[in-house]
Design a protein around this motif. Sequence first.
Motif, PDB file in Angstrom:
ATOM      1  N   SER A  58       0.835  -1.206   0.000  1.00 13.40           N
ATOM      2  CA  SER A  58       0.000   0.000   0.000  1.00 13.40           C
ATOM      3  C   SER A  58       0.869   1.254   0.000  1.00 13.40           C
ATOM      4  N   ARG A  59       2.138   1.103   0.338  1.00 12.44           N
ATOM      5  CA  ARG A  59       3.066   2.237   0.358  1.00 12.44           C
ATOM      6  C   ARG A  59       3.774   2.409  -0.978  1.00 12.44           C
ATOM      7  N   GLY A  60       3.620   1.412  -1.874  1.00 11.76           N
ATOM      8  CA  GLY A  60       4.230   1.533  -3.195  1.00 11.76           C
ATOM      9  C   GLY A  60       4.765   0.204  -3.702  1.00 11.76           C
ATOM     10  N   LEU A 101       8.453  -6.892  -9.921  1.00 11.92           N
ATOM     11  CA  LEU A 101       7.936  -5.810  -9.082  1.00 11.92           C
ATOM     12  C   LEU A 101       6.433  -5.967  -8.890  1.00 11.92           C
ATOM     13  N   TYR A 102       6.009  -5.864  -7.652  1.00 14.81           N
ATOM     14  CA  TYR A 102       4.596  -6.020  -7.310  1.00 14.81           C
ATOM     15  C   TYR A 102       4.024  -4.711  -6.787  1.00 14.81           C
ATOM     16  N   SER A 103       2.732  -4.536  -7.051  1.00 15.47           N
ATOM     17  CA  SER A 103       1.986  -3.394  -6.519  1.00 15.47           C
ATOM     18  C   SER A 103       0.545  -3.835  -6.318  1.00 15.47           C
ATOM     19  N   HIS A 108      -9.159  -0.082  -4.972  1.00 12.19           N
ATOM     20  CA  HIS A 108     -10.144  -0.835  -4.184  1.00 12.19           C
ATOM     21  C   HIS A 108      -9.468  -1.635  -3.077  1.00 12.19           C
ATOM     22  N   VAL A 109      -8.262  -2.114  -3.346  1.00 11.75           N
ATOM     23  CA  VAL A 109      -7.539  -2.903  -2.346  1.00 11.75           C
ATOM     24  C   VAL A 109      -7.200  -2.026  -1.146  1.00 11.75           C
ATOM     25  N   ILE A 110      -6.771  -0.799  -1.413  1.00 12.41           N
ATOM     26  CA  ILE A 110      -6.490   0.138  -0.319  1.00 12.41           C
ATOM     27  C   ILE A 110      -7.775   0.429   0.450  1.00 12.41           C
ATOM     28  N   SER A 111      -8.878   0.592  -0.259  1.00 11.10           N
ATOM     29  CA  SER A 111     -10.166   0.836   0.403  1.00 11.10           C
ATOM     30  C   SER A 111     -10.548  -0.318   1.316  1.00 11.10           C
ATOM     31  N   LEU A 112     -10.365  -1.554   0.839  1.00 11.69           N
ATOM     32  CA  LEU A 112     -10.654  -2.732   1.670  1.00 11.69           C
ATOM     33  C   LEU A 112      -9.819  -2.709   2.943  1.00 11.69           C
ATOM     34  N   MET A 113      -8.535  -2.433   2.784  1.00 10.99           N
ATOM     35  CA  MET A 113      -7.638  -2.393   3.940  1.00 10.99           C
ATOM     36  C   MET A 113      -8.054  -1.285   4.910  1.00 10.99           C
TER      37      MET A 113
END
Length: 126
Positions: A58-60, A101-103, A108-113
């Motif tokens: 979530s930070r990058g 590299l993953y992101s 929506h994923v940030i919203s879920l978290m």
Amino acid sequence: MKAIEKDNRDICEDRCVHPQTVCLAKAAMLKDDKVQDLAEMFKILGDPTRIKILHILSRGEMCVCDIAETLGMNQSAVSHQLRTLRGARLVKFRKAGKEALYSLDDDHVISLMCQGLEHISHEDRR
């Protein structure tokens, strides 16, 4: 061992079905395939390592080596978790030379978290 007493405070004392309420609730029910998909997503989110990975991402964007080092895990174990998250479309990856590299897949994923964290923080205030 002490017997557990039956607690009926959380059920109706008299059976009283409200047809209009039931009809509206049935009309709003999710389709079974959506229920299954949602349950699967929450099952995937139910793993502490995967939550840590999502939080880190979530930070990058990060490479697998850095994720593994951050979590104190080997790359193989992290890669396995990332494949699961990618299969659920929670993360995405790209190759940059020899690096993977993953992101997060999308906002929506940030919203879920954030919603989950807000909910558990709300629980702490009780």
